[in-house]
Design an enzyme around this catalytic site. Sequence first.
Site, PDB file in Angstrom:
ATOM      1  N   TYR A 269      41.848  43.775  36.864  1.00  0.00           N
ATOM      2  CA  TYR A 269      41.234  44.912  37.562  1.00  0.00           C
ATOM      3  C   TYR A 269      39.710  44.920  37.440  1.00  0.00           C
ATOM      4  CZ  TYR A 269      45.770  47.061  38.554  1.00  0.00           C
ATOM      5  OH  TYR A 269      47.012  47.325  39.051  1.00  0.00           O
TER       6      TYR A 269
ATOM      7  N   HIS B 263      52.055  45.123  42.527  1.00  0.00           N
ATOM      8  CA  HIS B 263      50.720  44.677  42.917  1.00  0.00           C
ATOM      9  C   HIS B 263      50.906  43.504  43.868  1.00  0.00           C
ATOM     10  CE1 HIS B 263      46.660  43.154  42.871  1.00  0.00           C
ATOM     11  NE2 HIS B 263      47.202  41.953  42.749  1.00  0.00           N
TER      12      HIS B 263
ATOM     13  N   ASN C  51      52.643  52.703  41.624  1.00  0.00           N
ATOM     14  CA  ASN C  51      53.061  52.172  42.920  1.00  0.00           C
ATOM     15  C   ASN C  51      53.862  50.871  42.828  1.00  0.00           C
ATOM     16  OD1 ASN C  51      50.880  50.681  42.160  1.00  0.00           O
ATOM     17  ND2 ASN C  51      49.524  51.386  43.792  1.00  0.00           N
TER      18      ASN C  51
ATOM     19  N   GLU D  69      43.429  35.721  41.208  1.00  0.00           N
ATOM     20  CA  GLU D  69      44.513  36.332  40.439  1.00  0.00           C
ATOM     21  C   GLU D  69      45.551  35.306  39.987  1.00  0.00           C
ATOM     22  OE1 GLU D  69      44.237  40.607  42.837  1.00  0.00           O
ATOM     23  OE2 GLU D  69      45.984  39.332  43.091  1.00  0.00           O
TER      24      GLU D  69
ATOM     25  N   LYS E  64      55.276  45.964  38.429  1.00  0.00           N
ATOM     26  CA  LYS E  64      54.540  46.708  37.409  1.00  0.00           C
ATOM     27  C   LYS E  64      55.497  47.418  36.434  1.00  0.00           C
ATOM     28  CE  LYS E  64      50.318  47.747  40.071  1.00  0.00           C
ATOM     29  NZ  LYS E  64      49.561  48.920  40.617  1.00  0.00           N
TER      30      LYS E  64
HETATM   31  P1  ADP Z   1      45.904  47.951  45.435  1.00  0.00           P
HETATM   32  O1  ADP Z   1      46.796  47.865  44.218  1.00  0.00           O
HETATM   33  O2  ADP Z   1      46.610  48.612  46.609  1.00  0.00           O
HETATM   34  O3  ADP Z   1      45.268  46.627  45.816  1.00  0.00           O
HETATM   35  P2  ADP Z   1      43.418  48.803  44.152  1.00  0.00           P
HETATM   36  O4  ADP Z   1      43.158  47.374  43.768  1.00  0.00           O
HETATM   37  O5  ADP Z   1      42.315  49.566  44.822  1.00  0.00           O
HETATM   38  O6  ADP Z   1      44.711  48.945  45.073  1.00  0.00           O
HETATM   39  O7  ADP Z   1      43.801  49.647  42.839  1.00  0.00           O
HETATM   40  C1  ADP Z   1      44.516  49.072  41.776  1.00  0.00           C
HETATM   41  C2  ADP Z   1      45.519  50.084  41.232  1.00  0.00           C
HETATM   42  O8  ADP Z   1      44.824  51.194  40.672  1.00  0.00           O
HETATM   43  C3  ADP Z   1      46.412  50.692  42.309  1.00  0.00           C
HETATM   44  O9  ADP Z   1      47.530  49.892  42.590  1.00  0.00           O
HETATM   45  C4  ADP Z   1      46.802  52.010  41.687  1.00  0.00           C
HETATM   46  O10 ADP Z   1      47.858  51.845  40.745  1.00  0.00           O
HETATM   47  C5  ADP Z   1      45.544  52.411  40.923  1.00  0.00           C
HETATM   48  N1  ADP Z   1      44.657  53.267  41.715  1.00  0.00           N
HETATM   49  C6  ADP Z   1      43.901  52.915  42.782  1.00  0.00           C
HETATM   50  N2  ADP Z   1      43.161  53.939  43.234  1.00  0.00           N
HETATM   51  C7  ADP Z   1      43.441  54.976  42.419  1.00  0.00           C
HETATM   52  C8  ADP Z   1      42.978  56.331  42.335  1.00  0.00           C
HETATM   53  N3  ADP Z   1      42.084  56.817  43.194  1.00  0.00           N
HETATM   54  N4  ADP Z   1      43.495  57.113  41.366  1.00  0.00           N
HETATM   55  C9  ADP Z   1      44.391  56.629  40.483  1.00  0.00           C
HETATM   56  N5  ADP Z   1      44.865  55.363  40.483  1.00  0.00           N
HETATM   57  C10 ADP Z   1      44.399  54.547  41.439  1.00  0.00           C
END
Ligand code: ADP
Length: 163
Positions: free
Chosen positions: A51, A126, A123, A137, A11
Amino acid sequence: MAEEATLVLIKPDAIQRGLMGAVVSRLEELRLEVIGAKAVQVSRELAEAHYDHLREKPFFQEIVEYLQGTLHETRQVVAFVLWGEDAIGRVRELTGATNPEQAHPTSIRGALGRMRTTGLMENVVHASSDRREAEREISLWFKPHELLRAVTRSASRLDERDR
Ligand code: ADP
């Protein structure tokens, strides 16, 4: 457990902070096969489609901007498709929990991720969560000819029993 493909995105926060090498080097520990790799300038359309399952979340617009690089002065995401036995689960485990503050310290997100003051989880990577998502994806980010193997359901019917 059959061989499978997973999508990994490095990312924009990782690109901006010069962590691309560190992330790739952690991924290499898994000894998976790289069957696709490229740098991508992420359009709003692609970020929103990626997303799509989070469209109703209050942080949807922010994660779309995050993936587009708007928050990190870069337009770049680096995308990989990794292939191998239990690739999805193994990459997710190495990636760690979504929230970097809750991710195991030895995971990529636990070691390198951080929280933005707005609450956005920066984070670093992805990784696809399951096989259905991985296929969705991968077809969003890569054209079939950009991959060294066919990874879609229709192209790998022999794996059907493993789903
Ligand atoms: P992952 O990336 O672990 O599969 P998700 O698909 O649920 O998680 O979420 C996509 C991205 O959105 C996450 O990697 C993170 O960057 C962001 N995100 C997820 N939940 C939150 C939240 N509650 N608040 C802020 N950002 C979030």
